[in-house]
Design a protein around this motif. Structure first.
Motif, mmCIF file in Angstrom:
data_model
loop_
_atom_site.group_PDB
_atom_site.id
_atom_site.type_symbol
_atom_site.label_atom_id
_atom_site.label_comp_id
_atom_site.label_asym_id
_atom_site.label_seq_id
_atom_site.Cartn_x
_atom_site.Cartn_y
_atom_site.Cartn_z
ATOM 1 N N LEU A 1 14.253 -4.930 58.729
ATOM 2 C CA LEU A 1 13.116 -5.235 57.494
ATOM 3 C C LEU A 1 11.844 -5.361 58.432
ATOM 4 O O LEU A 1 11.863 -6.261 59.076
ATOM 5 C CB LEU A 1 13.319 -6.229 56.492
ATOM 6 C CG LEU A 1 14.500 -5.984 55.478
ATOM 7 C CD1 LEU A 1 14.777 -6.952 54.613
ATOM 8 C CD2 LEU A 1 14.138 -4.842 54.813
ATOM 9 N N LYS A 2 10.635 -4.781 57.859
ATOM 10 C CA LYS A 2 9.510 -4.836 58.504
ATOM 11 C C LYS A 2 8.623 -5.072 57.400
ATOM 12 O O LYS A 2 8.405 -4.327 56.410
ATOM 13 C CB LYS A 2 9.216 -3.575 59.530
ATOM 14 C CG LYS A 2 7.755 -3.709 59.828
ATOM 15 C CD LYS A 2 7.421 -2.492 60.705
ATOM 16 C CE LYS A 2 6.117 -1.934 60.273
ATOM 17 N NZ LYS A 2 5.825 -0.465 60.696
ATOM 18 N N LEU A 3 7.877 -6.325 57.477
ATOM 19 C CA LEU A 3 6.915 -6.625 56.502
ATOM 20 C C LEU A 3 5.562 -6.577 57.196
ATOM 21 O O LEU A 3 5.293 -7.547 58.150
ATOM 22 C CB LEU A 3 7.171 -8.111 55.887
ATOM 23 C CG LEU A 3 8.271 -8.349 54.967
ATOM 24 C CD1 LEU A 3 9.678 -8.026 55.724
ATOM 25 C CD2 LEU A 3 8.166 -9.270 54.113
ATOM 26 N N THR A 4 4.507 -5.910 56.819
ATOM 27 C CA THR A 4 3.273 -5.801 57.301
ATOM 28 C C THR A 4 2.396 -6.306 56.391
ATOM 29 O O THR A 4 2.344 -6.123 55.474
ATOM 30 C CB THR A 4 2.923 -4.170 57.483
ATOM 31 O OG1 THR A 4 3.831 -3.602 58.299
ATOM 32 C CG2 THR A 4 1.550 -4.163 58.066
ATOM 33 N N TYR A 5 1.642 -7.674 57.024
ATOM 34 C CA TYR A 5 0.877 -8.440 56.354
ATOM 35 C C TYR A 5 -0.655 -8.081 56.758
ATOM 36 O O TYR A 5 -0.945 -7.891 57.822
ATOM 37 C CB TYR A 5 0.871 -10.021 56.764
ATOM 38 C CG TYR A 5 2.252 -10.268 55.855
ATOM 39 C CD1 TYR A 5 2.157 -11.058 54.701
ATOM 40 C CD2 TYR A 5 3.389 -10.339 56.363
ATOM 41 C CE1 TYR A 5 3.205 -11.639 54.311
ATOM 42 C CE2 TYR A 5 4.387 -10.982 55.956
ATOM 43 C CZ TYR A 5 4.421 -11.421 54.780
ATOM 44 O OH TYR A 5 5.362 -11.853 54.102
ATOM 45 N N THR A 6 -1.497 -7.708 55.729
ATOM 46 C CA THR A 6 -2.833 -7.628 55.761
ATOM 47 C C THR A 6 -3.523 -8.785 55.390
ATOM 48 O O THR A 6 -3.078 -9.629 54.814
ATOM 49 C CB THR A 6 -3.488 -6.143 55.320
ATOM 50 O OG1 THR A 6 -3.115 -6.305 53.929
ATOM 51 C CG2 THR A 6 -2.735 -4.926 56.005
ATOM 52 N N GLU A 7 -4.813 -8.576 55.187
ATOM 53 C CA GLU A 7 -5.709 -9.923 54.482
ATOM 54 C C GLU A 7 -5.430 -10.133 53.334
ATOM 55 O O GLU A 7 -5.519 -10.998 52.736
ATOM 56 C CB GLU A 7 -7.236 -9.720 54.940
ATOM 57 C CG GLU A 7 -7.627 -10.183 56.290
ATOM 58 C CD GLU A 7 -9.261 -9.990 56.410
ATOM 59 O OE1 GLU A 7 -9.708 -10.049 55.475
ATOM 60 O OE2 GLU A 7 -9.577 -9.575 57.508
ATOM 61 N N THR A 8 -5.237 -8.689 52.646
ATOM 62 C CA THR A 8 -5.106 -8.721 50.898
ATOM 63 C C THR A 8 -3.743 -8.413 50.468
ATOM 64 O O THR A 8 -3.575 -8.591 49.311
ATOM 65 C CB THR A 8 -6.057 -7.693 50.433
ATOM 66 O OG1 THR A 8 -5.581 -6.450 51.109
ATOM 67 C CG2 THR A 8 -7.551 -7.908 50.577
ATOM 68 N N SER A 9 -2.622 -7.978 51.263
ATOM 69 C CA SER A 9 -1.500 -7.746 50.565
ATOM 70 C C SER A 9 -0.416 -7.734 51.758
ATOM 71 O O SER A 9 -0.517 -7.945 52.974
ATOM 72 C CB SER A 9 -1.456 -6.361 50.033
ATOM 73 O OG SER A 9 -1.988 -5.375 50.801
ATOM 74 N N PHE A 10 0.956 -7.157 51.279
ATOM 75 C CA PHE A 10 1.755 -6.798 52.383
ATOM 76 C C PHE A 10 2.488 -5.531 52.102
ATOM 77 O O PHE A 10 2.850 -5.482 50.952
ATOM 78 C CB PHE A 10 2.537 -8.107 52.574
ATOM 79 C CG PHE A 10 3.717 -8.254 51.640
ATOM 80 C CD1 PHE A 10 5.231 -8.036 52.149
ATOM 81 C CD2 PHE A 10 3.616 -9.026 50.585
ATOM 82 C CE1 PHE A 10 6.205 -7.870 51.272
ATOM 83 C CE2 PHE A 10 4.621 -9.253 49.692
ATOM 84 C CZ PHE A 10 5.922 -8.893 50.115
ATOM 85 N N HIS A 11 3.330 -5.054 53.026
ATOM 86 C CA HIS A 11 4.007 -3.861 52.509
ATOM 87 C C HIS A 11 5.301 -4.040 53.257
ATOM 88 O O HIS A 11 5.747 -4.367 54.467
ATOM 89 C CB HIS A 11 3.380 -2.737 53.269
ATOM 90 C CG HIS A 11 4.387 -1.246 52.864
ATOM 91 N ND1 HIS A 11 4.330 -0.712 51.715
ATOM 92 C CD2 HIS A 11 5.032 -0.606 53.773
ATOM 93 C CE1 HIS A 11 5.148 0.293 51.551
ATOM 94 N NE2 HIS A 11 5.661 0.372 53.028
ATOM 95 N N LEU A 12 6.646 -4.000 52.547
ATOM 96 C CA LEU A 12 7.720 -3.978 53.198
ATOM 97 C C LEU A 12 8.614 -2.695 53.171
ATOM 98 O O LEU A 12 8.604 -1.620 52.429
ATOM 99 C CB LEU A 12 8.707 -4.870 52.139
ATOM 100 C CG LEU A 12 10.115 -5.157 52.553
ATOM 101 C CD1 LEU A 12 10.371 -6.766 52.067
ATOM 102 C CD2 LEU A 12 11.394 -4.413 52.152
ATOM 103 N N GLU A 13 9.199 -2.302 54.471
ATOM 104 C CA GLU A 13 9.824 -1.261 54.872
ATOM 105 C C GLU A 13 11.016 -1.686 55.452
ATOM 106 O O GLU A 13 11.301 -2.684 56.082
ATOM 107 C CB GLU A 13 9.106 -0.552 55.947
ATOM 108 C CG GLU A 13 7.823 -0.110 55.404
ATOM 109 C CD GLU A 13 7.072 0.719 56.756
ATOM 110 O OE1 GLU A 13 7.386 1.686 57.435
ATOM 111 O OE2 GLU A 13 6.316 -0.174 57.448
ATOM 112 N N CYS A 14 11.915 -0.792 55.208
ATOM 113 C CA CYS A 14 13.518 -0.902 55.641
ATOM 114 C C CYS A 14 13.784 0.343 56.808
ATOM 115 O O CYS A 14 13.493 1.396 56.475
ATOM 116 C CB CYS A 14 14.516 -0.593 54.317
ATOM 117 S SG CYS A 14 16.064 -1.044 54.692
ATOM 118 N N LEU A 15 13.819 0.059 57.880
ATOM 119 C CA LEU A 15 13.840 0.847 59.167
ATOM 120 C C LEU A 15 15.445 0.995 59.562
ATOM 121 O O LEU A 15 15.997 -0.124 59.721
ATOM 122 C CB LEU A 15 13.043 0.494 59.962
ATOM 123 C CG LEU A 15 11.660 0.350 59.722
ATOM 124 C CD1 LEU A 15 10.672 -0.183 60.857
ATOM 125 C CD2 LEU A 15 10.928 1.382 59.150
#
Length: 129
Positions: A2-16
């Protein structure tokens, strides 16, 4: 993975499908080639899921039997469940909140967690319209 990408305003979760070790190694090589800093450290990441999501009970069962060391669920309030993951935080080493969190769970748990996160995002976008 699992990869969670965090930015200043949100995050995105990916399953790789790629292994955590392969992905981190490629990330290190990339930052070396472009001359950027990279900090990798053990960490935790948390996010909220609506407490009434279909499939949440299945995730609770998975946590109870398989993923206790890496994944924890806690009632945040009557409307949300907090999901906390143990893994690694990758960033440029600065104090900003941008970076990537990666962890490895069983394939089944990763898929279920990603499915629940996608469903929560769909619910949130419907509510905001």
């Amino acid at each position: 993975m699992l990869k969670l990408t965090y930015t200043e305003t949100s995050f995105h979760l990916e399953c790789l499908a790629q292994s955590l070790e392969e992905w981190v190694a490629q990330r290190v090589i990339l930052t070396l080639r472009v001359g950027q800093s990279l900090s990798v450290e053990p960490s935790t990441a948390s996010f909220l899921l609506p407490a009434n999501l279909p499939g949440l009970e299945q995730l609770k069962t998975q946590v109870q039997w398989e993923e206790r060391e890496i994944l924890a669920l806690c009632a945040s309030d009557c409307e949300y469940i907090e999901v906390t993951l143990s893994g690694s935080w990758l960033s440029d080493g600065s104090e900003n909140v941008q970076g990537v969190f990666v962890t490895t769970l069983s394939d089944r748990t990763e898929f279920l967690l990603h499915k629940l996160w996608v469903a929560a995002q769909a619910c949130a976008s419907v509510l905001s319209e």
